[in-house]
Motif scaffolding. Structure first.
Motif, PDB file in Angstrom:
ATOM      1  N   UNK A 160      36.671  71.626  35.830  1.00  0.00           N
ATOM      2  CA  UNK A 160      38.006  71.566  36.430  1.00  0.00           C
ATOM      3  C   UNK A 160      38.083  70.653  37.654  1.00  0.00           C
ATOM      4  N   UNK A 161      36.939  70.171  38.104  1.00  0.00           N
ATOM      5  CA  UNK A 161      36.864  69.476  39.390  1.00  0.00           C
ATOM      6  C   UNK A 161      37.796  68.268  39.489  1.00  0.00           C
ATOM      7  N   UNK A 162      37.753  67.377  38.541  1.00  0.00           N
ATOM      8  CA  UNK A 162      38.569  66.154  38.632  1.00  0.00           C
ATOM      9  C   UNK A 162      40.061  66.472  38.678  1.00  0.00           C
ATOM     10  N   UNK A 163      40.503  67.369  37.810  1.00  0.00           N
ATOM     11  CA  UNK A 163      41.923  67.735  37.789  1.00  0.00           C
ATOM     12  C   UNK A 163      42.325  68.454  39.071  1.00  0.00           C
ATOM     13  N   UNK A 164      41.459  69.347  39.560  1.00  0.00           N
ATOM     14  CA  UNK A 164      41.754  70.070  40.800  1.00  0.00           C
ATOM     15  C   UNK A 164      41.906  69.099  41.965  1.00  0.00           C
ATOM     16  N   UNK A 165      40.955  68.186  42.114  1.00  0.00           N
ATOM     17  CA  UNK A 165      41.013  67.251  43.240  1.00  0.00           C
ATOM     18  C   UNK A 165      42.229  66.330  43.143  1.00  0.00           C
ATOM     19  N   UNK A 166      42.573  65.919  41.946  1.00  0.00           N
ATOM     20  CA  UNK A 166      43.770  65.081  41.772  1.00  0.00           C
ATOM     21  C   UNK A 166      45.021  65.859  42.190  1.00  0.00           C
ATOM     22  N   UNK A 167      45.094  67.112  41.787  1.00  0.00           N
ATOM     23  CA  UNK A 167      46.233  67.965  42.161  1.00  0.00           C
ATOM     24  C   UNK A 167      46.294  68.157  43.675  1.00  0.00           C
ATOM     25  N   UNK A 168      45.146  68.425  44.299  1.00  0.00           N
ATOM     26  CA  UNK A 168      45.117  68.646  45.751  1.00  0.00           C
ATOM     27  C   UNK A 168      45.486  67.381  46.521  1.00  0.00           C
ATOM     28  N   UNK A 169      44.995  66.238  46.079  1.00  0.00           N
ATOM     29  CA  UNK A 169      45.352  64.974  46.748  1.00  0.00           C
ATOM     30  C   UNK A 169      46.857  64.715  46.657  1.00  0.00           C
ATOM     31  N   UNK A 170      47.412  64.935  45.469  1.00  0.00           N
ATOM     32  CA  UNK A 170      48.850  64.725  45.276  1.00  0.00           C
ATOM     33  C   UNK A 170      49.645  65.692  46.152  1.00  0.00           C
ATOM     34  N   UNK A 171      49.223  66.946  46.212  1.00  0.00           N
ATOM     35  CA  UNK A 171      49.917  67.943  47.036  1.00  0.00           C
ATOM     36  C   UNK A 171      49.842  67.580  48.514  1.00  0.00           C
ATOM     37  N   UNK A 172      48.676  67.134  48.946  1.00  0.00           N
ATOM     38  CA  UNK A 172      48.506  66.760  50.354  1.00  0.00           C
ATOM     39  C   UNK A 172      49.410  65.579  50.709  1.00  0.00           C
TER      40      UNK A 172
END
Length: 191
Positions: A16-28
């Motif tokens: 899940x790491x790549x999708x999670x980090x992409x989501x967190x970057x977009x949210x930030x």
């Protein structure tokens, strides 16, 4: 203006790491407050060396890091709030909440360090205490109208109300076998 809480061992799983980090970057980028709780347990120790760079990356993306003394003792072999704050700060997060059960809650911000006492109780169950603390933290941030742009210079009095809320939620859960915040508590809760 959303608030995202992430953590636990799932946040460092390869699947899940790549999708999670992409989501967190977009949210930030969109202005969300990102809260990271590592929730690292003794059963994870065998994977600590592999997990450490990912945990540090999680610290870096977070606006607020919240974790227990047990978490950071296992992750960084750190036994004090001050030492752990230095590690968290070196990895890019400037708002750090260090919980130490009956020994209180340490809050570190760019402007101050404050220790909050917790009520003396005889816990019935501590299952769900950390999650309830997180829920109270989020509830407090919402009730105090805190946005990501406010975090850099949030006054102590606002932080005091937010941390009070988090401690109250966790204390409530520790005094029950239910392991969740009930409606009666919420309806009578006053910040």
């Amino acid at each position: 203006d959303d608030i995202i809480l992430f953590g636990s061992f799932t946040s460092i799983k390869a699947e899940v790491r790549d999708d999670l980090m992409a989501c967190l970057r977009q949210a930030k980028e969109a202005g969300a407050i990102i809260i990271y709780d590592p929730n690292f347990r003794p059963s994870h120790l065998k994977d600590r060396e592999r997990a450490l760079p990912l945990i540090k990356e999680n610290l870096e993306i977070a606006d607020i890091v919240k974790g227990s003394n047990e978490d950071f003792q296992l992750i960084f072999d750190s036994n004090s709030a001050l030492d752990t704050n230095e590690i968290v700060k070196q990895n890019g997060c400037r708002n750090f909440i260090y919980t130490a059960n009956k020994y209180g809650v340490n809050l570190f911000t760019p402007d101050f360090h404050k220790v909050f006492d917790v009520p003396r109780i005889t816990p019935v169950s501590t299952v769900g205490a950390g999650d309830s603390f997180n829920a109270g933290l989020i509830y407090g941030l919402i009730k105090q109208n805190v946005y990501s742009s406010d975090l850099e210079s949030l006054p102590l009095e606002v932080w005091r109300r937010v941390i009070y809320c988090a401690i109250s939620f966790a204390t409530h859960v520790c005094c029950s076998y239910d392991n969740f915040i009930n409606e009666e508590f919420i309806s009578s809760f006053d910040m």
